[in-house]
Design a protein around this motif. Sequence first.
Motif, PDB file in Angstrom:
ATOM      1  N   GLU A  59      22.813 -31.946 106.417  1.00 25.32           N
ATOM      2  CA  GLU A  59      23.491 -31.113 107.403  1.00 25.32           C
ATOM      3  C   GLU A  59      23.378 -31.781 108.776  1.00 25.32           C
ATOM      4  OE1 GLU A  59      23.014 -26.698 107.151  1.00 25.32           O
ATOM      5  OE2 GLU A  59      21.510 -27.211 105.629  1.00 25.32           O
ATOM      6  N   ASN A  60      24.459 -31.728 109.528  1.00 25.01           N
ATOM      7  CA  ASN A  60      24.583 -32.283 110.882  1.00 25.01           C
ATOM      8  C   ASN A  60      24.783 -33.790 110.907  1.00 25.01           C
ATOM      9  OD1 ASN A  60      24.237 -29.698 112.139  1.00 25.01           O
ATOM     10  ND2 ASN A  60      22.023 -29.897 111.831  1.00 25.01           N
ATOM     11  N   ASP A  61      24.803 -34.462 109.744  1.00 26.08           N
ATOM     12  CA  ASP A  61      25.156 -35.882 109.723  1.00 26.08           C
ATOM     13  C   ASP A  61      26.609 -36.052 110.169  1.00 26.08           C
ATOM     14  OD1 ASP A  61      22.708 -36.709 108.900  1.00 26.08           O
ATOM     15  OD2 ASP A  61      23.307 -37.329 106.883  1.00 26.08           O
ATOM     16  N   HIS A  62      26.910 -37.250 110.701  1.00 24.99           N
ATOM     17  CA  HIS A  62      28.284 -37.565 111.095  1.00 24.99           C
ATOM     18  C   HIS A  62      29.175 -37.529 109.863  1.00 24.99           C
ATOM     19  CE1 HIS A  62      31.561 -39.055 113.424  1.00 24.99           C
ATOM     20  NE2 HIS A  62      31.621 -40.218 112.801  1.00 24.99           N
ATOM     21  N   TYR A  69      23.525 -25.650 101.459  1.00 21.58           N
ATOM     22  CA  TYR A  69      23.009 -25.571 102.829  1.00 21.58           C
ATOM     23  C   TYR A  69      21.828 -24.613 102.837  1.00 21.58           C
ATOM     24  CZ  TYR A  69      25.635 -21.163 103.175  1.00 21.58           C
ATOM     25  OH  TYR A  69      26.114 -19.898 102.962  1.00 21.58           O
ATOM     26  N   GLN A  86      30.786 -33.044 112.044  1.00 21.09           N
ATOM     27  CA  GLN A  86      29.414 -32.999 111.546  1.00 21.09           C
ATOM     28  C   GLN A  86      29.360 -32.201 110.257  1.00 21.09           C
ATOM     29  OE1 GLN A  86      27.189 -31.396 114.979  1.00 21.09           O
ATOM     30  NE2 GLN A  86      26.059 -33.310 114.980  1.00 21.09           N
ATOM     31  N   ARG A  87      28.545 -32.649 109.327  1.00 18.80           N
ATOM     32  CA  ARG A  87      28.417 -31.953 108.054  1.00 18.80           C
ATOM     33  C   ARG A  87      27.778 -30.583 108.270  1.00 18.80           C
ATOM     34  NH1 ARG A  87      31.777 -34.704 104.740  1.00 18.80           N
ATOM     35  NH2 ARG A  87      31.265 -36.933 104.668  1.00 18.80           N
ATOM     36  N   ASP A  88      28.311 -29.575 107.593  1.00 19.26           N
ATOM     37  CA  ASP A  88      27.698 -28.257 107.622  1.00 19.26           C
ATOM     38  C   ASP A  88      27.031 -27.941 106.283  1.00 19.26           C
ATOM     39  OD1 ASP A  88      29.856 -27.850 105.961  1.00 19.26           O
ATOM     40  OD2 ASP A  88      30.776 -26.269 107.161  1.00 19.26           O
TER      41      ASP A  88
END
Length: 226
Positions: A42-45, A61, A90-92
């Motif tokens: 999570e939050n990765d580009h 998640y 950003q990945r959720d």
Amino acid sequence: MAYTWSLIDVNLFDALCPHKYGNFKKSHVFQQYKKEDYIYFENDHSDKIYLIENGKVKIGYYTEDGREVVKAIHVKGDVFGEKAIIGEEQRDEFAVALSEVSICCLTVETLLSLMKDNQHFSLKIYKFIGLRFKKIERRLSILLFKDVKTRLLEFINELSEQYGAHCEHTGNYIIKHPYTQKDMASLLGTSRPTLNCLFNELKEDGILNYNRRAIILYKNVETLAG
């Protein structure tokens, strides 16, 4: 815990993999992951989509109180990380290998170039994304408002559409699927013992039989859930 699941109507691996397109052979890069390796967090580009050549990947998640929510389990031929195509920065969600996995990583730039050069291909991608979002929304509603047995029946119906085939000799419907009971329990938001009890109940009712890799729907059963 709460869960939703996602099944894919078609195997897009062959359609998307860059080795099919001469100008993009250099983009044909495979990466290998071991069981429990994270492919992204999570939050990765968000700048790639992923095509599974072999193996199994869990998408999920964590809630604010630390509970894991499983959104999907993807298998050979499936695509994930597709929200990067429609502008996700950003990945959720996270993606983690549930087995040894071989994945073709495709940059959004490469995919958009393929889509630009082929209108039919582009429409197919957008249709795929739209259908996936629609199914996730519908199944989340089922998960929230229906009991575990109904969720299982709905899930078996979906499996029959994707993996099922009639047996000419018996007249039964054979569903050869890639999921373990642990996978199914996670996707349905229940425990393995509860799932096993439900399968045994359906078996005793003469609706189906099952083993590790297949579910057999008896020929007198037309549908499992409305």
